[in-house]
Design a protein around this motif. Sequence first.
Motif, mmCIF file in Angstrom:
data_model
loop_
_atom_site.group_PDB
_atom_site.id
_atom_site.type_symbol
_atom_site.label_atom_id
_atom_site.label_comp_id
_atom_site.label_asym_id
_atom_site.label_seq_id
_atom_site.Cartn_x
_atom_site.Cartn_y
_atom_site.Cartn_z
ATOM 1 N N ASP A 235 0.770 -1.299 0.039
ATOM 2 C CA ASP A 235 0.011 0.059 0.041
ATOM 3 C C ASP A 235 0.930 1.090 0.072
ATOM 4 O OD1 ASP A 235 -2.320 1.505 -0.168
ATOM 5 O OD2 ASP A 235 -3.012 1.135 2.135
ATOM 6 N N VAL A 236 2.080 1.162 0.875
ATOM 7 C CA VAL A 236 2.979 2.384 0.665
ATOM 8 C C VAL A 236 3.357 2.815 -0.555
ATOM 9 C CG1 VAL A 236 5.067 3.275 1.932
ATOM 10 C CG2 VAL A 236 3.453 2.146 3.532
ATOM 11 N N ARG A 237 4.080 1.461 -1.209
ATOM 12 C CA ARG A 237 4.401 1.653 -2.472
ATOM 13 C C ARG A 237 3.763 2.201 -3.414
ATOM 14 N NH1 ARG A 237 7.518 -2.895 -0.856
ATOM 15 N NH2 ARG A 237 6.020 -4.376 -1.571
ATOM 16 N N GLU A 238 2.631 1.686 -3.611
ATOM 17 C CA GLU A 238 1.580 2.003 -4.611
ATOM 18 C C GLU A 238 1.044 3.467 -4.428
ATOM 19 O OE1 GLU A 238 -3.032 0.802 -5.889
ATOM 20 O OE2 GLU A 238 -2.008 -0.221 -4.286
ATOM 21 N N GLN A 239 0.967 4.058 -3.260
ATOM 22 C CA GLN A 239 0.415 5.528 -3.068
ATOM 23 C C GLN A 239 1.741 6.469 -3.507
ATOM 24 O OE1 GLN A 239 -1.572 6.482 0.242
ATOM 25 N NE2 GLN A 239 -2.485 4.273 0.677
ATOM 26 N N LEU A 240 2.688 6.098 -2.773
ATOM 27 C CA LEU A 240 3.959 6.921 -3.309
ATOM 28 C C LEU A 240 4.475 6.902 -4.607
ATOM 29 C CD1 LEU A 240 6.164 5.974 -0.291
ATOM 30 C CD2 LEU A 240 5.009 8.437 -0.680
#
Length: 503
Positions: free
Chosen positions: A239-244
């Motif tokens: 989720d962190v990678r996708e949003q950033l």
Amino acid sequence: MRNTKRRMFALITFVLVLISMWAPNSIYANSMMTPTTIYAQIELSTDEIEVYEEASLIYADVTYYGARETETVWRFMIDATEVDVTTIDQVTLYNNEGVPYSFPSAVYAFEMEELADESSEPGDDGTETVPDVETPIEPPLVEPEASPEEPVTEEPVTEEVTEPSATPDVTSETDVTNEMIGLEVGKEANIDQAVVGGMIPYTFVIENTGETTLTITSIEDEFFSGDIDADKVEAFNADVREQLMALIGKNGLAAGERVETTVHLTIPSDYDRTNAPEIGNVFRVEATDPYGRVIDAESQQIVLLNQADFTVTKTARPETVHPGETIRYTYTITNTSNVTLYFVDVIDEWTSGALTTEEQRETTETLRDGMRALAEIENGLVPGEEVVLEMEKVLLPSYDVRAGAILTNRTTFTFEVNREARVSRTVEATVHVKQHIPKPDNDNHDDQDESVYVPEPTTPVTPDQATLPMTGSTETRGTVIGLILIGLGLLFVTHRRRPTSKA
């Protein structure tokens, strides 16, 4: 003779001292490993030459620091007889503030002379590239003056075309190396009190502080402490990678650009806080620029977890009441956790009794309003704080004792640290309701014996012949027994005085 002996003894002692001093050094010298010297050359611009001073590299899991030989060459002493330079991934240079920058494209050699050819390449040293560009210019200036023939004039034209083409290349490479590379990351848990069963909102920040566009190659949030399930950690990282990456875009992170996003981590309600009282993780980001330089940055965060909890007790007085009387309920609530609790709601349920629906609703509303009126509840119940609330409930004179001889109510209190972390506790109390029997007219005693108040039977009982109830009072029964005894006595006396019929 005595002096001769003393001189010989001093001479022997001196020789032994010299031998003792020489022998350890010889052994140590023979046991020392001969280090191998290697040189590393890195392409640097004029500005970078002034910025970077110290250098280090890793070989065989050992970090070696080098000494600067020239503006672009550092010398390293490796503790090995043979060194395989292909296993060296990169050289790390440090600026004046100690910030490391990685350079994977360094050139390695075992002799300084082997790097002579490399040092003449554009971008290594500004003073060496200038003669390379100006050297072919001198012959054309002489040849046109020597011969005006057309073939001769064509040659200078060719060289003049080559010369401008070389000059922009030098300028472009100089501009490339002049661009500084920089990366900063940050992570913050935006919560005052993290509790089991709640959520931790983490805010992630990536900022390009350099002068060149960065391509993000790796984003990872590694958990080094805590009892979070591995699958949940992987889902959180995804989720962190996708949003950033959605914020950064396909073109990379431009110079001076900054992206920020917030991702929530859910703490399970069955989290083992005893064995893992904290959650620690480090946010790492790695990036490269268009010229192959690699840079990384990280940010660490440790969050202490708390367990929200409280206790509640309840008493009802008196324990036995009659219709028309008042019941006093006392509630004692104590915050046993180390976080501040905020009141959410209270519900009063009557599991037995004969209260009407309207009476039950009014009781709950009265208790809820009483809780909200307390100053301690309004400002939050701090750790260790205790509050006491009393509430009265009046039974109507028309209360149906047959339907509700036992009156039991269950009260549920709910507190929270935040919307995601709530805790509820339930307590109940029971009161016995008995039918009131009025006193006789001639009984002037103020005190009443509880034994005269008997509950009405829930089901009618039909007495049989063997269990007929006695009627009348105690005085009437005594009179009847006395009359019976008197009658028996008269019959006995009469029988004794009757004359006999025999002669």
